[in-house]
Design a protein around this motif. Structure first.
Motif, PDB file in Angstrom:
ATOM      1  N   ARG B 369       0.782  -1.167   0.080  1.00 47.64           N
ATOM      2  CA  ARG B 369       0.133  -0.020   0.068  1.00 47.64           C
ATOM      3  C   ARG B 369       0.795   1.358   0.047  1.00 47.64           C
ATOM      4  N   GLY B 370       0.433   2.071  -0.716  1.00 47.01           N
ATOM      5  CA  GLY B 370       1.139   3.639  -0.721  1.00 47.01           C
ATOM      6  C   GLY B 370       2.326   3.474  -1.849  1.00 47.01           C
ATOM      7  N   LYS B 371       2.918   4.813  -2.178  1.00 52.28           N
ATOM      8  CA  LYS B 371       3.779   4.978  -3.193  1.00 52.28           C
ATOM      9  C   LYS B 371       5.111   4.780  -2.343  1.00 52.28           C
ATOM     10  N   SER B 372       5.264   5.046  -1.159  1.00 50.24           N
ATOM     11  CA  SER B 372       6.558   4.984  -0.392  1.00 50.24           C
ATOM     12  C   SER B 372       7.239   3.996  -0.712  1.00 50.24           C
ATOM     13  N   PHE B 373       8.636   4.283  -0.719  1.00 50.06           N
ATOM     14  CA  PHE B 373       9.697   3.036  -0.930  1.00 50.06           C
ATOM     15  C   PHE B 373       9.732   2.342   0.358  1.00 50.06           C
ATOM     16  N   PHE B 374       9.424   3.112   1.521  1.00 47.12           N
ATOM     17  CA  PHE B 374       9.445   2.348   2.849  1.00 47.12           C
ATOM     18  C   PHE B 374       8.348   1.454   3.398  1.00 47.12           C
ATOM     19  N   LEU B 375       8.611   0.767   4.094  1.00 46.91           N
ATOM     20  CA  LEU B 375       7.355  -0.137   4.629  1.00 46.91           C
ATOM     21  C   LEU B 375       6.669   0.857   5.572  1.00 46.91           C
ATOM     22  N   GLU B 376       5.245   0.865   5.639  1.00 47.93           N
ATOM     23  CA  GLU B 376       4.445   1.499   6.947  1.00 47.93           C
ATOM     24  C   GLU B 376       4.147   0.389   8.077  1.00 47.93           C
ATOM     25  N   ARG B 377       4.651   0.590   9.248  1.00 47.90           N
ATOM     26  CA  ARG B 377       4.527  -0.540  10.029  1.00 47.90           C
ATOM     27  C   ARG B 377       3.447  -0.167  11.125  1.00 47.90           C
ATOM     28  N   GLN B 378       3.041   1.109  11.182  1.00 47.13           N
ATOM     29  CA  GLN B 378       1.935   1.363  12.179  1.00 47.13           C
ATOM     30  C   GLN B 378       0.673   0.723  11.926  1.00 47.13           C
ATOM     31  N   GLY B 379       0.366   0.800  10.869  1.00 48.02           N
ATOM     32  CA  GLY B 379      -1.214   0.147  10.443  1.00 48.02           C
ATOM     33  C   GLY B 379      -1.063  -1.167  10.741  1.00 48.02           C
TER      34      GLY B 379
ATOM     35  N   VAL C 209      32.547   6.036   3.623  1.00 44.87           N
ATOM     36  CA  VAL C 209      31.629   5.729   2.726  1.00 44.87           C
ATOM     37  C   VAL C 209      31.040   4.230   3.058  1.00 44.87           C
ATOM     38  N   VAL C 210      31.872   3.286   3.692  1.00 44.80           N
ATOM     39  CA  VAL C 210      31.453   2.154   4.074  1.00 44.80           C
ATOM     40  C   VAL C 210      30.406   2.224   5.247  1.00 44.80           C
ATOM     41  N   VAL C 211      30.710   3.221   6.318  1.00 42.12           N
ATOM     42  CA  VAL C 211      30.063   3.142   7.355  1.00 42.12           C
ATOM     43  C   VAL C 211      28.497   3.701   6.767  1.00 42.12           C
ATOM     44  N   VAL C 212      28.703   4.718   6.073  1.00 41.42           N
ATOM     45  CA  VAL C 212      27.267   5.051   5.615  1.00 41.42           C
ATOM     46  C   VAL C 212      26.464   3.944   4.746  1.00 41.42           C
ATOM     47  N   LEU C 213      27.265   3.284   4.037  1.00 40.05           N
ATOM     48  CA  LEU C 213      26.704   2.055   3.243  1.00 40.05           C
ATOM     49  C   LEU C 213      26.138   1.002   4.194  1.00 40.05           C
ATOM     50  N   SER C 214      26.930   0.887   5.520  1.00 38.06           N
ATOM     51  CA  SER C 214      26.242   0.009   6.393  1.00 38.06           C
ATOM     52  C   SER C 214      24.826   0.414   6.996  1.00 38.06           C
ATOM     53  N   VAL C 215      24.784   1.707   7.251  1.00 40.60           N
ATOM     54  CA  VAL C 215      23.539   2.256   7.659  1.00 40.60           C
ATOM     55  C   VAL C 215      22.461   2.321   6.639  1.00 40.60           C
ATOM     56  N   LEU C 216      22.928   2.555   5.414  1.00 42.05           N
ATOM     57  CA  LEU C 216      21.739   2.244   4.507  1.00 42.05           C
ATOM     58  C   LEU C 216      21.271   0.962   3.951  1.00 42.05           C
ATOM     59  N   MET C 217      22.297  -0.075   4.236  1.00 42.60           N
ATOM     60  CA  MET C 217      21.877  -1.348   3.951  1.00 42.60           C
ATOM     61  C   MET C 217      20.895  -1.962   5.117  1.00 42.60           C
ATOM     62  N   TYR C 218      21.257  -1.356   6.688  1.00 39.23           N
ATOM     63  CA  TYR C 218      20.391  -1.915   7.324  1.00 39.23           C
ATOM     64  C   TYR C 218      19.092  -1.433   7.185  1.00 39.23           C
ATOM     65  N   ILE C 219      18.849  -0.012   6.862  1.00 42.09           N
ATOM     66  CA  ILE C 219      17.687   0.663   6.543  1.00 42.09           C
ATOM     67  C   ILE C 219      16.961  -0.147   5.380  1.00 42.09           C
ATOM     68  N   TYR C 220      17.783  -0.553   4.252  1.00 39.48           N
ATOM     69  CA  TYR C 220      17.140  -0.958   3.075  1.00 39.48           C
ATOM     70  C   TYR C 220      16.608  -2.237   3.589  1.00 39.48           C
ATOM     71  N   LEU C 221      17.248  -3.323   4.249  1.00 42.85           N
ATOM     72  CA  LEU C 221      16.742  -4.739   4.412  1.00 42.85           C
ATOM     73  C   LEU C 221      15.408  -4.757   5.896  1.00 42.85           C
ATOM     74  N   LYS C 222      15.669  -3.418   6.582  1.00 46.40           N
ATOM     75  CA  LYS C 222      14.566  -3.404   7.624  1.00 46.40           C
ATOM     76  C   LYS C 222      13.556  -2.618   7.473  1.00 46.40           C
ATOM     77  N   THR C 223      13.908  -1.831   6.555  1.00 45.04           N
ATOM     78  CA  THR C 223      12.344  -0.747   6.866  1.00 45.04           C
ATOM     79  C   THR C 223      11.759  -0.618   5.261  1.00 45.04           C
ATOM     80  N   THR C 224      12.445  -1.168   4.323  1.00 37.75           N
ATOM     81  CA  THR C 224      11.802  -0.770   2.916  1.00 37.75           C
ATOM     82  C   THR C 224      10.935  -1.990   2.583  1.00 37.75           C
ATOM     83  N   LYS C 225      10.139  -1.662   1.461  1.00 41.04           N
ATOM     84  CA  LYS C 225       9.265  -2.881   0.829  1.00 41.04           C
ATOM     85  C   LYS C 225      10.144  -3.779   0.258  1.00 41.04           C
TER      86      LYS C 225
END
Lengths: 327, 510, 366
Positions: B369-379, C209-225
Motif C-alpha cells: 500500500r502507498g507509493k512510499s519506498f519504505f514500509l508502513e508499520r504502524q497500520g 563511505v562503508v559506514v554510510v553504506l552499512s547504515v543504508l543497507m540496514y535501513i534497506y533490509l529492515k524498513t523498505t518494501k
C-alpha cells in the motif's frame, strides 16, 4: 610436427593429473550430497603433508629407501587430506553447518596450512633455504620401466610417475563402484534422496562421512602429485594456484561422472598448458585462453539446466544437510 | 485359513490425543481386509504400528500366533510385513530395479541384470505391467505404486499393507491393481487395504474392519453387508454442535466457476470439469475425502494453479463488472479490485512466515500500500494489536515469531489478517484443523460474521457435523469431480458420506 | 507396562529447538569464539613459542599497536565489511552468491580501466564519479548474469558464481597484459583517480563511505518494501507466491544491488588504497565476506564487529609471524580455526542435544 603434438599431449597429461584427482575426489563427495568447496584447501594440505612426511623421513634416514620414500609421503597425504575432509564432515554432517560456508573456511584454512609450512618448515627445523626433496621427488618421477623402449609412444603416454596412472585407475575404479556396485547405488541414493535412502535402511550419516573423507583423501593425492612429480619435491607458495577450483569446474563439466572426468581433466589440462605451447602467442591471448575452462564450464552448466535432462543435473540433495526429523 | 497377523487391544497416544483406543483385529493368510474409516480415524497410525514406524503404548501384536515386537521398518521386513505408503519413497533418478534393491544386503555379487530378471519373475507371477529398466521420473503414479509393491514383494513380504492405494489411480489402473491384489490373495498373502471408498471395499475385500475417531467399531464380512451399513459404521450418529446459522440475506452470485479442469505435474487430472457458484451472504461448504482436489480448487481461484480448461468469473459488487480470474497471478487479481481472502491449508508454509513476528505477518497482505519506498508499520502494528486483543491470541507480544505460537493461535492470526482485508470472497481450507473447541467456535463465529456482512464464504471442512450445521450449501467432491451439491439445512450425514465415497474416479465397475 | 520390550533410546538424541533465549545464543557464540582463540593461540604457541597469554597482547599490538596499524586495520575491516554488505541481500533471499570475489574484481577493473584511459584529461572529481559509475555497472553485470539464468532455468547459482570469479581473474590478467605487454606484467601504481584524504588520513574517506553504506543497507533490509520482499522470498517461496510477489523479479533486482555494492567495494579498493590491480587484489575477501555475512545473521551492524574480528585475527597473527620471521599464512590457519568454532556452534543454538535419561530410569521402565 608430430613431436610438437606429442610433447603437447604429454604436457597436457601432466597438467591433468592433479585436476583428475581433485575432480574424482569431489565427485565422490558430491555424490553423497556434500558440496565440498574446501577441496582446493584440501589439495594444498595434501601437497604439504606429503612434503612434511618426505622431509622428516629424508632428514632421519641415513640412506632413504625407495619404498619408504614413496609410502611415507603417500600416507602423510592421505592422512592429512583425510583429516581435512573429516573436519568438513563433522561440521556439515554432524553439526549440520552450512556447506558453502564450511567449505570456504576450509579452503582458507588449508591454503594457510600449505603456505605456512611450505614457507616455514625449514625454519621450524632450524634450517634455512627452501624446500627441495630431490630424492623423494626422483622416486616419484620414476617412469614406467619400458617407457624408453617404445619411442614416441612411450614418451608421450608412459613417461610419467606412478601417481599419474594411479589417478586414472582411481577414476575408473570410482566409476565402477558408483555404477556397478551396491555401495555405489546406496551412495547415489544418499545424494539424490537421503530420506528415501534412510527409509531403505541405508545409514545416511555413515555414507556421507565415508564418501567425504575418502573423496578428500583422493583429492589430496592431486596435491602430492603436484609437489612430488610436477615440481620434483619443491614447494613454492601458491604454486598450486587455482587448480583446486578447476577441479570443481571439471566435476560440473564431466556431469558428475568419474569416467568423463578423465577426458575432461585432459581437456582442461590441455587448455591450461596450450598457451605455453603455441609459439608466438601474446601474453594477453594466453590469459584469455586460460579463461576458457571456466567459460566452457558455465556454458555446460547453463546448457544442462536449460535442457533439464535429469541424468545431467547435480545430485538432487547437493548442498543440503539431512535431518531425519525434517521429513 | 491361518491367522497371519492379529492385533489385540492396541492403544496409541500422541500427547493427550488418543489416536487408537483399544483396537483389535486380525487378517488371515489368503484374505483381503479393508480398513475403513474417515480422515483422522486412526487407520494409518494403526498400520504404522505394524510396519514398525510407531510402537504401541498398550496391546500386543501376534504374527503367525507368536507375540512379536516390531521396533523398526527393518524388523517389520524380517517379519515379512511390507507397507506401501501414500507418499512413495523412491529415488527419481534410479530405475525401477535399482529402487527395488536399494539398501538390501543380499548375498553375492551385485548384478543389476539379475535384479531385472527377478523383477520380471515377480511381475509375471502376479500380472504387473512394468519395465524394470525404466527410470522413476519417467513413470506414471500407477507405475511408481507398482514399483513400491514389487519392492515389498522382492523382500519376501507375506503381509502387505496398502495405504489408500487407489487415491491416485485412474479407474483402469485401479482395476489392474485389484486384479493383482486378488492374485496375491490367491497366492496366500494377507492383504490389508486402507480406504474410505465403499464400492472398492465391497468389490475387493473379504472382510471390513471399521475405525471411527480412533475407536474400533467392528468387523463385518463383506458378503453380509451393504453401503448403508458401512456408512453408518463409518460416520456414526449425528452429533449436535449448536453452531449458529442465519438465513442468507439477499444472496447474489459473486463467483462463478465454470467447467474448470486442472492437471498436476504428474499428469493426473486433479480437477475435472468443476462448476459451481459462490453467493454473497452465504457459506458454501466443500466436503470430500482429503486429496480429492480441494486444495487445487482453492488455489485455482486464488491464482496459484494453472488451469487447463474453464473460467472463473468474478462479479464485482462495486463496479458491476465481471472479470475472468483464470491464469491471473495473485497480484493481477488484486489489481482488478477483487477482494479475495484465502486461508490456506498450509498455515506456516504458505499463509504465514513462521520466522516473522505477528506484525510482519500482518504486512504480507498490505505492505504494498502507498507509493512510499519504505514500509508502513504502524497500520499493521495496530491491526496486530487489534487481532491479538479481539481474538484473544495467546502471545507475549506482537513481536513474537508466529512459529512460536500454538496451532490455534497461529490460525487466529491468519484468519484475523484475511478477514481484516474486508474481503468479498473468503476461502478457508480446514480452518479448524487441530484447534480446540473454543478456538473452533471462535472461527465459526468469525465466518458467520463475514457471511452476515455479505461476504461469499467458501469453507473446506472435514468434519461432516460441522459442515451440516454451519454451511448453507454443501458441495461434495470426489476424485476431482463434483459428486453432488446438497442443502446444508436438510442434508444428512449418510447422504454426504455416500457422495464422498462415490468418486467416479476410482470405481472398478465404470 | 506390557511385556513388549521398550524401544531403547539412543544415547544422544538431537531435536530442533523451537527457539532459544537470545542471551543463551550469545553465550554459546562467546564460548565458541573463546575456544577458537584458545586453540588458535595454542597453535601459535606450538609454532612460535609465543606464550598463549602473550598471544592476545601480540594480536592487539599487531592490529592497534601504532596509529598506522590502527588505520590499516580499520581500512581492511571496512573493505571486508563492504563486500559482506554486498552479499547479504542475496543470502537473505537464499541465493548462494559466492561470486563476490569476481564481482568486486570487475568493479576494481572497471575503475582501473577508467584511470588508465582517462588519466588527467578531466578533473579528478569527475574521474572519480565516472569510476564509481563504471564499477557499479561492472559489478552489476557480473552478478546479473548468473541471476538471470537462475531465474530463467534455475541454473545452480553456487557453481555459476564460483566460475565467474575465475573468469574475472583471467579478465584482469588479460587487461594487465594489454596495458603492460612487456616486462614485469605488473601495472604500476596509478597517479590519478585517488580518493581525497580527509583530515590527512588516506583511508578515512573509504571508511566513511562503508559506514554510510552499512547504515543504508540496514535501513534497506529492515524498513523498505524491497527488504521485506527479500525476507519473504528467502523464508518461503510459497508464501511469496501466495501474496503475489514476482520471485524472479526480486531475484534479479536483489542481485543487481548485490553486484552494484561489490562494484563499489572494487572502486574503493582501487581509489582508496591500491591504485593498481592484480588478479589477487580482492585477496579472498569475497569468500571471507560470505562467512562474515552468514555468521552475523545478515545483520549489517553485527557484520561490522565480525569483520573487525576477522581482520584482527588475520592482521594480528601476521604480525606475530613477522616477529618470528615465519610465513604470514599462519593468519589463515588461526582465522580458520576460529571460524570452525563459530560455524560449529550454530548447531548448539539451533538444536538441542538430549542425553538419554540415566540407565536407572530405563530400568525402572522395564
Amino acid at each position: 610436427m608430430i613431436n610438437t603434438i606429442a610433447s603437447f599431449i604429454s604436457a597436457a597429461i601432466i597438467q591433468s593429473i592433479p585436476l583428475l584427482y581433485g575432480a574424482t575426489g569431489e565427485i565422490i563427495t558430491e555424490k553423497s550430497g556434500n558440496l565440498n568447496l574446501g577441496i582446493p584447501g584440501i589439495m594444498y594440505v595434501g601437497g604439504i603433508s606429503g612434503i612434511i612426511g618426505g622431509y622428516i623421513y629424508e632428514r632421519m634416514a641415513v640412506e632413504p629407501s625407495a619404498f619408504l620414500c614413496i609410502i611415507i609421503p603417500l600416507l602423510s597425504t592421505l592422512i592429512g587430506s583425510g583429516l581435512m575432509a573429516l573436519i568438513y564432515s563433522f561440521l556439515t554432517i554432524t553439526l549440520r553447518a552450512n556447506q558453502n560456508v564450511t567449505g570456504l573456511a576450509l579452503t582458507t584454512f588449508g591454503i594457510g596450512i600449505g603456505n605456512f609450512f611450505g614457507g616455514s618448515l625449514l625454519k621450524l627445523f632450524g634450517e634455512s633455504g627452501s624446500i627441495s626433496l630431490l630424492t623423494t621427488g626422483n622416486y616419484y618421477k620414476t617412469k614406467l620401466p619400458f617407457a624408453d623402449d617404445l619411442g614416441l609412444f612411450g614418451e608421450t603416454f608412459l613417461s610419467f610417475g606412478f601417481l599419474a596412472y594411479l589417478a586414472i585407475a582411481v577414476a575408473i575404479v570410482s566409476s565402477i563402484i558408483l555404477n556397478r556396485t551396491r555401495t555405489g547405488l546406496n551412495l547415489r541414493a544418499v545424494g539424490e534422496n537421503p530420506a528415501t535412502a534412510d527409509a531403505a535402511g541405508i545409514n545416511v550419516t555413515k555414507y556421507k562421512y565415508l564418501a567425504t573423507v575418502i573423496g578428500g583423501a583422493i583429492s589430496g593425492l592431486g596435491g602430492l602429485y603436484f609437489v612430488m612429480d610436477y615440481t620434483a619435491g619443491a614447494w613454492t607458495n601458491n604454486g598450486f594456484g587455482d587448480r583446486g577450483w578447476l577441479a570443481v569446474a571439471i566435476v560440473i563439466f564431466a556431469l558428475w561422472k568419474p569416467s568423463s572426468a578423465i577426458f575432461s581433466s585432459f581437456l582442461f589440462g590441455g587448455l591450461y598448458i596450450i598457451c605455453v605451447k603455441i609459439p608466438g602467442l601474446s601474453g594477453a591471448a594466453k590469459e584469455l585462453i586460460k579463461m576458457l575452462p571456466y567459460l566452457v564450464t558455465i556454458i555446460v552448466l547453463v546448457f544442462t539446466s536449460a535442457r533439464k535432462k535429469r541424468e545431467h543435473q547435480p545430485p538432487a540433495h547437493l548442498g543440503m544437510s539431512y535431518f531425519r526429523e525434517d521429513r | 485359513m491361518s491367522v497371519a497377523i492379529e492385533l489385540r487391544n492396541i492403544t496409541k497416544r500422541f500427547g493427550n490425543i488418543i489416536a487408537n483406543n483399544n483396537v483389535s483385529l486380525s487378517v488371515n493368510n489368503g484374505e483381503i481386509l479393508s480398513l475403513l474409516g474417515e480422515n483422522g480415524s486412526g487407520k494409518t497410525t494403526l498400520m504404522n504400528m505394524i510396519s514398525g514406524i510407531y510402537h504401541p503404548d498398550e496391546g500386543q501384536i501376534f504374527i503367525g500366533g507368536k507375540q512379536v515386537s516390531i521396533r523398526s521398518p527393518h524388523e517389520a521386513f524380517e517379519h515379512k510385513i511390507g507397507m506401501i505408503h501414500q507418499h512413495f519413497k523412491l529415488v527419481d533418478l534410479f530405475t525401477a530395479a535399482e529402487n527395488v534393491v536399494l539398501g538390501l544386503k543380499e548375498e553375492g555379487r551385485y548384478n543389476i541384470f539379475d535384479v531385472v530378471e527377478k523383477v520380471h519373475a515377480i511381475s509375471d507371477k502376479y500380472g504387473f505391467d512394468i519395465d524394470p529398466t525404466k527410470k522413476i521420473y519417467e513413470m506414471s503414479v500407477s507405475e511408481k505404486q507398482t514399483v513400491e509393491i514389487i519392492k515389498v514383494l522382492y523382500r519376501g513380504a507375506d503381509i502387505l499393507i496398502l495405504d489408500e492405494p487407489t487415491a491416485v489411480l485412474t479407474p483402469q489402473e485401479t482395476r489392474k491393481l485389484f486384479a493383482v491384489l486378488r492374485r496375491m490373495r490367491d497366492d496366500g498373502k494377507a492383504i490389508i487395504i486402507i480406504t474410505h471408498k465403499l464400492h472398492e471395499v465391497l468389490s475387493l475385500s473379504d472382510r471390513v474392519s471399521v475405525l471411527r475417531k480412533g475407536e474400533y467399531v467392528g468387523t463385518v464380512e463383506t458378503a453380509k453387508t451393504n453401503e448403508a451399513e458401512l456408512t453408518e459404521m463409518m460416520v456414526g450418529k449425528k452429533v449436535e454442535l449448536n453452531i449458529e446459522r442465519t438465513d442468507p440475506v439477499d444472496p447474489q452470485d459473486r463467483l462463478l466457476v465454470k467447467n474448470i479442469s486442472c492437471i498436476n505435474r504428474e499428469g493426473v487430472k486433479v480437477l475435472d470439469d468443476i462448476s459451481f457458484t459462490a453467493r454473497s451472504g452465504e457459506i458454501l461448504g466443500i466436503a470430500g475425502i482429503a486429496g480429492s482436489g480441494q486444495r487445487e480448487l482453492l488455489e485455482s481461484i486464488a491464482g496459484l494453479q494453472h488451469l487447463s480448461e474453464g473460467e472463473i468469473l468474478y462479479n464485482n459488487p462495486k463496479t458491476g463488472s465481471t472479470d475472468d480470474l483464470r491464469d491471473k497471478t495473485p497480484l493481477q487479481i488484486r489489481e482488478l479490485g477483487v477482494r479475495l481472502s484465502f486461508v490456506p491449508e498450509d498455515r506456516l508454509g504458505m499463509g504465514l512466515v513462521g520466522n516473522m513476528d505477528i506484525v510482519d505477518n500482518m504486512m504480507l497482505r498490505s505492505y504494498r500500500r502507498g507509493k512510499s519506498f519504505f514500509l508502513e508499520r504502524q497500520g499493521p502494528k495496530d491491526l496486530a494489536d487489534d487481532i491479538v486483543q479481539k481474538l484473544e491470541v495467546a502471545t507475549p507480544n506482537t513481536a513474537t515469531p508466529v512459529r512460536k505460537l500454538s496451532g490455534g493461535n497461529v490460525q487466529k492470526v491468519l484468519v484475523g489478517r484475511e478477514i481484516a482485508a474486508s474481503p468479498t470472497v473468503l476461502m478457508a481450507a480446514y480452518p479448524v484443523r487441530g484447534l480446540d473447541i473454543n478456538s473452533s467456535y471462535l472461527i465459526y463465529n468469525l465466518l458467520n460474521d463475514q457471511k452476515k456482512n455479505g461476504v461469499a464464504v467458501i469453507f473446506v471442512g472435514e468434519d461432516l457435523d460441522v459442515l451440516i450445521e454451519l454451511c448453507d450449501r454443501i458441495m461434495v467432491i470426489g476424485g476431482g469431480k463434483i459428486t453432488g451439491i446438497v442443502d446444508g439445512r436438510c442434508a444428512s450425514k449418510e447422504e454426504i458420506g455416500l457422495l464422498m465415497t462415490k468418486s467416479s474416479g476410482g470405481s472398478e465397475n465404470d | 507396562m506390557t511385556d513388549n520390550k521398550k524401544i531403547r533410546e539412543p544415547l544422544l538424541r538431537i531435536t530442533k529447538r523451537p527457539s532459544i533465549v537470545w542471551w543463551k545464543a550469545w553465550i554459546i557464540l562467546a564460548v565458541a569464539i573463546l575456544a577458537g582463540f584458545l586453540l588458535g593461540s595454542l597453535v601459535i604457541y606450538a609454532l612460535t613459542d609465543c606464550a598463549p597469554v602473550k598471544v592476545f597482547k601480540s594480536l592487539f599490538d599487531g592490529t592497534f599497536g601504532t596509529e598506522r596499524r590502527t588505520w590499516f586495520t580499520l581500512q581492511q575491516t571496512a573493505m571486508l565489511l563492504c563486500v559482506s554488505l554486498a552479499v547479504t541481500p542475496a543470502f537473505k533471499m537464499r541465493f548462494w552468491n559466492i561470486g563476490a570475489e569476481g564481482q568486486v574484481l570487475v568493479g576494481a577493473l572497471a575503475a582501473v580501466t577508467c584511470i588508465v584511459y582517462i588519466e588527467d584529461m578531466i578533473p579528478n572529481w569527475l574521474l572519480l564519479i565516472i569510476m564509481v559509475g563504471s564499477s557499479v555497472i561492472a559489478g552489476m553485470i557480473w552478478a546479473l548474469i548468473p541471476a538471470f539464468f537462475k531465474a530463467k532455468w534455475n541454473t545452480n547459482e553456487t557453481l555459476f558464481t564460483l566460475m565467474m570469479n575465475y573468469i574475472a581473474m583471467q579478465l584482469v590478467s588479460f587487461m594487465i597484459m594489454v596495458w603492460v605487454p612487456n616486462g614485469s606484467s605488473v601495472l604500476p601504481t596509478q597517479e590519478f583517480g585517488w580518493l581525497p584524504a580527509i583530515l590527512d588520513k588516506k583511508y578515512l574517506f573509504s571508511i566513511l563511505v562503508v559506514v554510510v553504506l552499512s547504515v543504508l543497507m540496514y535501513i534497506y533490509l529492515k524498513t523498505t518494501k524491497h527488504g521485506y520482499e527479500i525476507a519473504v522470498v528467502g523464508e518461503s517461496e510459497n508464501t511469496a507466491k501466495y501474496i503475489g510477489i514476482n520471485v524472479k523479479k526480486v531475484i534479479l533486482r536483489t542481485l543487481a544491488i548485490s553486484g552494484a555494492l561489490c562494484g563499489i567495494a572494487g572502486f574503493l579498493i582501487v581509489a582508496g588504497a591500491e591504485h593498481t590491480i592484480t588478479k589477487d587484489t580482492v585477496g579472498g575477501n569475497g569468500f571471507t565476506a560470505i562467512i562474515v555475512s552468514w555468521m552475523s545473521k545478515f545483520n549489517p551492524l553485527i557484520m561490522a564487529f565480525s569483520s573487525l574480528l576477522i581482520v584482527f585475527l588475520q592482521e594480528g597473527s601476521s604480525r606475530i609471524a613477522e616477529t618470528y620471521s615465519l610465513s604470514d599464512s599462519i593468519s589463515d590457519i588461526v582465522t580458520g580455526i576460529v571460524l570452525f568454532f563459530i560455524i560449529g556452534c550454530e548447531f548448539f543454538i539451533n538444536y538441542k542435544v538430549n542425553v538419554r535419561h540415566s540407565v536407572k530410569a530405563a530400568k525402572e521402565d522395564k
